[in-house]
Design a protein around this motif. Sequence first.
Motif, PDB file in Angstrom:
ATOM      1  N   ILE A  65       0.834  -1.202   0.000  1.00 53.88           N
ATOM      2  CA  ILE A  65       0.000   0.000   0.000  1.00 53.88           C
ATOM      3  C   ILE A  65       0.869   1.252   0.000  1.00 53.88           C
ATOM      4  O   ILE A  65       0.635   2.198  -0.754  1.00 53.88           O
ATOM      5  CB  ILE A  65      -0.949   0.008   1.219  1.00 53.88           C
ATOM      6  CG1 ILE A  65      -1.970  -1.126   1.105  1.00 53.88           C
ATOM      7  CG2 ILE A  65      -1.678   1.356   1.327  1.00 53.88           C
ATOM      8  CD1 ILE A  65      -2.891  -1.247   2.304  1.00 53.88           C
ATOM      9  N   GLY A  68       2.518   1.959  -3.419  1.00 59.13           N
ATOM     10  CA  GLY A  68       1.589   2.487  -4.426  1.00 59.13           C
ATOM     11  C   GLY A  68       1.277   3.958  -4.224  1.00 59.13           C
ATOM     12  O   GLY A  68       1.144   4.712  -5.197  1.00 59.13           O
ATOM     13  N   GLN A  69       1.192   4.390  -2.975  1.00 61.89           N
ATOM     14  CA  GLN A  69       0.805   5.766  -2.701  1.00 61.89           C
ATOM     15  C   GLN A  69       1.933   6.771  -2.900  1.00 61.89           C
ATOM     16  O   GLN A  69       1.702   7.878  -3.359  1.00 61.89           O
ATOM     17  CB  GLN A  69       0.269   5.877  -1.263  1.00 61.89           C
ATOM     18  CG  GLN A  69      -1.035   5.135  -1.029  1.00 61.89           C
ATOM     19  CD  GLN A  69      -2.073   5.467  -2.089  1.00 61.89           C
ATOM     20  OE1 GLN A  69      -2.396   6.622  -2.326  1.00 61.89           O
ATOM     21  NE2 GLN A  69      -2.602   4.428  -2.736  1.00 61.89           N
ATOM     22  N   SER A 134       2.475  -6.004  -4.162  1.00 62.01           N
ATOM     23  CA  SER A 134       3.309  -4.923  -4.680  1.00 62.01           C
ATOM     24  C   SER A 134       3.199  -4.821  -6.189  1.00 62.01           C
ATOM     25  O   SER A 134       3.169  -3.719  -6.752  1.00 62.01           O
ATOM     26  CB  SER A 134       4.777  -5.152  -4.280  1.00 62.01           C
ATOM     27  OG  SER A 134       4.919  -5.102  -2.872  1.00 62.01           O
ATOM     28  N   GLN A 137      -0.009  -3.079  -6.926  1.00 60.99           N
ATOM     29  CA  GLN A 137       0.096  -1.647  -6.645  1.00 60.99           C
ATOM     30  C   GLN A 137       0.941  -0.938  -7.704  1.00 60.99           C
ATOM     31  O   GLN A 137       0.641   0.187  -8.103  1.00 60.99           O
ATOM     32  CB  GLN A 137       0.710  -1.427  -5.257  1.00 60.99           C
ATOM     33  CG  GLN A 137      -0.211  -1.778  -4.095  1.00 60.99           C
ATOM     34  CD  GLN A 137      -1.365  -0.798  -3.942  1.00 60.99           C
ATOM     35  OE1 GLN A 137      -1.446   0.220  -4.620  1.00 60.99           O
ATOM     36  NE2 GLN A 137      -2.284  -1.104  -3.036  1.00 60.99           N
ATOM     37  N   THR A 141      -0.435   1.874  -9.962  1.00 61.95           N
ATOM     38  CA  THR A 141       0.235   3.169  -9.929  1.00 61.95           C
ATOM     39  C   THR A 141       0.727   3.583 -11.304  1.00 61.95           C
ATOM     40  O   THR A 141       0.766   4.774 -11.630  1.00 61.95           O
ATOM     41  CB  THR A 141       1.423   3.126  -8.947  1.00 61.95           C
ATOM     42  OG1 THR A 141       0.940   2.769  -7.644  1.00 61.95           O
ATOM     43  CG2 THR A 141       2.124   4.482  -8.866  1.00 61.95           C
ATOM     44  N   ILE A 174      -5.467  -5.896  -7.167  1.00 64.80           N
ATOM     45  CA  ILE A 174      -5.520  -5.428  -5.785  1.00 64.80           C
ATOM     46  C   ILE A 174      -6.674  -6.082  -5.028  1.00 64.80           C
ATOM     47  O   ILE A 174      -6.550  -6.411  -3.841  1.00 64.80           O
ATOM     48  CB  ILE A 174      -5.647  -3.894  -5.745  1.00 64.80           C
ATOM     49  CG1 ILE A 174      -4.346  -3.259  -6.236  1.00 64.80           C
ATOM     50  CG2 ILE A 174      -5.950  -3.409  -4.324  1.00 64.80           C
ATOM     51  CD1 ILE A 174      -4.405  -1.752  -6.368  1.00 64.80           C
TER      52      ILE A 174
END
Length: 213
Positions: A65, A68-69, A134, A137, A141, A174
């Motif tokens: 998480i 990704g952010q 991952s 993500q 992303t 996800i």
Amino acid sequence: MQASPVWIYVIGFLAQAFFSARLLYQWIVTEKARKILSPPAFWILSIFGSYLLFVYGVLRDDFAIILGQVISYYIYLWNLGVKGIWKKIAMPFRFLLLFTPVAATLFLLRDIPAFTATFFQNRHVPFWLLLFGSAGQILFTFRFIYQWICSRQQHESVLPVGFWVISLLGSATIIAYGIFRLDPVLIIGQLFGFVVYVRNIMIGCAIGKKVAA
């Protein structure tokens, strides 16, 4: 899997509420215009959602998480700049937005052995599952990296059809990760997006056919 306190899930669901709100708003204005739009509110809501989801990822000891952010967060800020909104934000808040993820990441990395043990040797998150999450993500992303490239080429903030296609694929990954993690925030948060992704793809393809004709 280890259960987290309810208040941590509240933060996660609040983050997903912002993400769902951005999609809902973008969907509404797109339907009205009959073309895919990239409204300023989409990026403002993205910032709020990303900020909270980053915190949620830290509290859940979930590296997938966090990864990704961190990447998408700064692309959101770039789009705010293209929209002319960034300069309107007070300097203290700009500083806060720019450096919070950096400060949080440095805080997590202050003790490398502890960071490794928490995020990569977590008995509640097998390493194969961490890699799978991952990968999801990163794929999810990548849609914003793609969006950033397309926007730079067109010299304006746009949400091309490819963005929505990548969103659909990343979201599916996800959701699968969320099921393995028994994470209701990830599962419920991604389900709503499916409808918006598909609808934007339909509208974008319809416009593309008209242009080709």
